[in-house]
Enzyme design. Structure first.
Site, short mmCIF file in Angstrom:
data_model
loop_
_atom_site.label_atom_id
_atom_site.label_comp_id
_atom_site.label_asym_id
_atom_site.label_seq_id
_atom_site.Cartn_x
_atom_site.Cartn_y
_atom_site.Cartn_z
N HIS A 229 0.82 -1.21 0.00
CA HIS A 229 0.00 0.00 0.00
C HIS A 229 0.85 1.26 0.00
O HIS A 229 0.40 2.32 0.45
CB HIS A 229 -0.94 0.01 1.21
CG HIS A 229 -1.85 -1.19 1.25
ND1 HIS A 229 -2.36 -1.69 2.43
CD2 HIS A 229 -2.32 -1.98 0.26
CE1 HIS A 229 -3.12 -2.75 2.16
NE2 HIS A 229 -3.12 -2.94 0.85
N GLU B 52 -3.31 -6.55 -9.58
CA GLU B 52 -1.95 -6.30 -9.09
C GLU B 52 -0.99 -7.25 -9.80
O GLU B 52 -1.26 -8.44 -9.92
CB GLU B 52 -1.89 -6.49 -7.57
CG GLU B 52 -2.86 -5.57 -6.83
CD GLU B 52 -2.94 -5.83 -5.33
OE1 GLU B 52 -2.06 -6.55 -4.80
OE2 GLU B 52 -3.88 -5.34 -4.70
N GLU C 37 -3.62 -13.54 -3.85
CA GLU C 37 -2.59 -12.51 -4.00
C GLU C 37 -1.38 -12.76 -3.10
O GLU C 37 -1.17 -12.08 -2.10
CB GLU C 37 -3.18 -11.12 -3.73
CG GLU C 37 -3.97 -10.95 -2.45
CD GLU C 37 -4.45 -9.53 -2.26
OE1 GLU C 37 -3.62 -8.59 -2.38
OE2 GLU C 37 -5.64 -9.35 -2.00
#
Length: 400
Positions: free
Chosen positions: A229, A259, A355
């Protein structure tokens, strides 16, 4: 000057979701309220207010709410917002003014009879506001409704899944623009702005009556890839940089994501080795997501692959999470994360990501953060991967 007013300015908007969708959500909640002997609910979080009313508030230091009983649903908004909350709310709306302190709690008193058993969100309400709520309703009892409400939100409707799939499409588009913009000497900011603008334009085209807010891109390069982040900077891309593409379209408060790990021009042998291991974990994770499997068991099995390569110590967070009404500033459904401490069993119509991420700090060969991210919709027999943007070294080494 009045403490409470109504501002019915203009006409209600056409919402992304149908009236029948909101009725179904409210009916399920009211059934839960009856089972738990709750007379009414006061929601205060972004996610639940939006989920049950379509209204997404702008906090800016003021309180908002949604009161639901067996007959009505009413949002509580601040005078500064004018008629926008009324136009957006599925249900009624009441406005509190600034002319006296704590008029918000006067609105609560208007909507909730003292002595009621009130469902509230323990995970969202501050201690200060809880004390004010108790003072406003001294004869009432309070019950935590946050976890049961979260459990209901984890199962998506057909309309929700349709919007999430469209969000994944928009994210793929943002990823293509992002990859096309990457080049030596180009800043993270330039890449991010190009990708975000493309996604917002597509959302505006596809959902012309929706509010265009919160869509963003985090594009990270070099050392800035160490955190999932990390915000965008003015750092310029250099040849051989590890890159992290993160596209996040928001459609009517529904979050989706893409992503990917990329490299600028070339990658060292160690970088390629680490990248391939993370892709191996990603592929295995995609295979494991299916109905009947516990979240914790997925995490434990994927840990074994990292252990085989002596990389588990570089893993940075869980392997995935739920999708729906969520954002970077108000969180997600914590009961549906692919972590070792979550025993939730996957069911059809849940939507989760895969992820995996590892991060090797500066000074080690192959330093940087590696992360891939796909979205999967659970079906009766398996899962549908709705992310189409390719991953891995064969696709994402960008030529200089």
């Amino acid at each position: 000057m009045e403490n409470l007013i109504h501002i019915e300015n203009g006409n209600p908007v056409t919402r992304t979701f149908s009236d029948a969708e909101y009725d179904d959500r409210l009916n399920k909640l009211r059934k839960l309220m009856g089972e738990q002997n709750v007379d009414c609910v006061l929601f205060t979080s972004y996610h639940n207010i939006n989920y049950y009313s379509s209204f997404h508030f702008c906090y800016f230091g003021r309180l908002y709410g949604l009161v639901i009983n067996q007959q009505t649903s009413t949002s509580i908004s601040a005078n500064i917002d004018g008629g926008q909350p009324w136009r957006r709310t599925y249900g009624n709306n009441i406005v509190y003014t600034d002319w006296q302190r704590d008029n918000y709690f006067r609105a609560v008193q208007e909507l909730i009879p003292d002595g009621a058993n009130v469902g509230i969100e323990y995970d969202d309400m501050s201690l200060q506001n809880l004390e004010k709520l108790k003072a406003a309703l001294p004869g009432s009892q309070f019950t935590d409704i946050s976890v049961p409400a979260m459990n209901m939100r984890m199962i998506k409707s057909a309309e929700e899944i349709a919007v999430i799939k469209d969000g994944a499409r928009v994210a793929d588009l943002g990823g293509e623009v992002c990859r096309a913009t990457i080049g030596v000497g180009i800043s993270e900011l330039e890449v991010s702005r190009a990708s975000t603008e493309a996604m917002i334009k597509e959302i505006a085209r596809s959902y012309p009556e929706s509010e265009l807010m919160d869509t963003w891109t985090w594009f990270q390069s070099g050392i800035n890839t160490d955190g999932a982040h990390n915000p965008v900077t003015t750092r310029k891309i250099e040849s051989g940089d590890i890159l992290s593409l993160n596209c996040f379209p928001m459609i009517s408060s529904y979050y989706t994501a893409l992503e990917r790990t990329l490299f600028m021009g070339h990658a060292s042998d160690r970088h390629l080795e680490l990248w391939q291991v993370n892709c191996e974990v990603h592929r295995k994770g995609l295979e494991l997501i299916k109905p009947g499997v516990r979240c914790c068991d997925i995490a434990h099995e994927l840990n074994e692959i990292y252990l085989e390569h002596d990389l588990l110590q570089y893993r940075t967070f869980g392997y995935g999470h739920s999708f729906g009404v969520l954002s970077h500033y108000y969180g997600r459904e914590a009961g549906l994360e692919l972590r070792e401490d979550i025993e939730t069993v996957l069911e059809p119509n849940m939507v989760v990501s895969m992820e995996p991420m590892i991060m090797l700090p500066e000074g080690l060969p192959g330093a940087g953060g590696y992360r891939e991210h796909d979205i999967l919709v659970l079906t009766d027999n398996g899962a549908e991967n709705i992310t189409k943007f390719p991953f891995g070294p064969e696709h994402n080494i960008v030529s200089g």
